[in-house]
Design an enzyme around this catalytic site. Structure first.
Site: not given
Length: 370
Positions: A63, A70-71, A86, A201, A219, A221, A224, A226
């Site tokens: 988060e 997002h900011d 910005g 992501h 995904d 993992t 991690i 990766d």
């Protein structure tokens, strides 16, 4: 919060990061920094770890990275930034406005935590840091808990936000590729940088696209950093993890995994497909491009001449585990499941994990362990 901070205060003087060597000795007599103006940040970092991350690449670390994006992305080169926007912390300062935006659903918990941390720093430690600096520093610290992640740059000295960022500036999973690329271009990002930022992501999960299954990873993992996100978005989708389809969701290839519509489309669009596929099995490229794009993101709307580079205080992440250093197909998936989208190069040959068909468990939410 105050009890935990008091415990932290008693222990802080004994905390030593043996991997850090600096030129300037900080007033605590323990830490050193390339610039003495960065010394107070050690207190901020230790408080972030104590209150939020605890060295874990978990939901709150995820988060923190999401919030930084997002900011910052609420910015346009075509609009004067004296009205806000910005990487200025406006999502924290003007939470009553920005948290009502649809794209910011689910960020209220961590924004409230940041406001508590700002108060604790001021009241107990006499440390002042702007909301914009805290948002970007927390993202760097949160990401550092994820093995395989790059060490992000961090600059201190952002002034207080002047106004809330405008609505509809954060791309959403149901947006078209045209609108996503146009929104990023308006903020100054190239197509390659768009794909680079989406490496985030690899440690992401979704809780609000399908609220019946909070913490659904993107995904296999999610703890991690990766390249699996770039592999698995190109596998043929066959199922929804919950009660889908929901807005912004398309079928995923692995039980327990959610695929965002925007990820699927960007992985297959002729403008981005080869950039996307180029990340597969190339951990170093993914890390370096993400690091560079995040630096650009963290400085949006800022006068860099007035900022101080404090990147050397950011914790160094662990290297990617050997088992994740090279891409693979989750058990039950093979080369035949790849939807080839890059016309310029074949998809890399990858091994398939052994064992029963992969099923991905949800990421524990902060309500599960707070």
């Amino acid at each position: 919060m105050l009890f935990k901070a008091a415990v932290f205060l008693s222990a802080f003087a004994g905390v030593v990061n043996a991997t850090i060597t600096r030129r300037a000795l900080c007033p605590d007599g323990v830490h050193t920094a390339n610039n003495a103006a960065c010394c107070d940040l050690f207190i901020v970092i230790e408080l972030l770890q104590a209150e939020l991350f605890d060295g874990q690449c978990d939901e709150l670390a995820h988060e923190a990275v999401r919030l930084a994006f997002h900011d910052a992305i609420g910015f346009s080169n075509s609009v004067p930034n004296d009205s806000g926007g910005g990487a200025d912390g406006s999502i924290v300062t003007f939470a009553d406005v920005e948290l009502t935006y649809h794209a910011n659903i689910g960020l209220d918990y961590i924004v409230n935590e940041y406001n508590d941390i700002l108060a604790t720093l001021s009241e107990l430690f006499e440390v002042t840091i702007s909301a914009g600096d805290l948002v970007q520093l927390a993202a760097a610290v949160g990401l550092s808990t994820c093995p395989g992640a790059p060490r992000l740059a961090f600059f201190v000295g952002r002034p207080a936000a002047a106004a809330a960022a405008p609505d509809l500036t954060v791309p959403e999973p149901f947006d078209t590729v045209d609108s996503i690329l146009a929104r990023f271009a308006e903020a100054g990002f190239s197509t390659q940088q768009v794909v680079s930022l989406l490496a985030a992501h690899s440690i992401a999960d979704a809780s609000h696209i399908d609220p019946t299954i909070p913490g659904t990873p993107l995904d296999s993992t999610p703890f991690i950093f990766d390249t699996q996100i770039f592999v698995e978005t190109l596998l043929r989708g066959t199922m929804f993890p919950g009660d889908g389809p929901n807005q912004g969701e398309v079928q995923a290839p692995v039980p327990g995994e959610m695929r965002l519509q925007s990820d699927q489309d960007l992985a297959r669009d002729e403008r981005t497909a080869c950039i996307w596929q180029g990340m597969v099995n190339n951990q170093q490229l993914m890390e370096s491009r993400f690091q560079s794009a995040m630096k650009t993101l963290s400085l949006l709307g800022q006068n860099t001449a007035s900022l101080t580079d404090c990147s050397d205080v950011v914790p160094v992440p662990l290297a990617v585990p050997p088992a994740n250093a090279e891409s693979f197909f989750p058990a039950g998936q093979t080369q035949d499941d790849v939807e080839q989208s890059c016309a310029a190069a074949p998809f890399p040959e990858l091994p398939t994990q052994t064992g029963p068909t992969t099923t991905i468990l949800p990421v524990p939410q902060y309500t599960d362990y707070s």
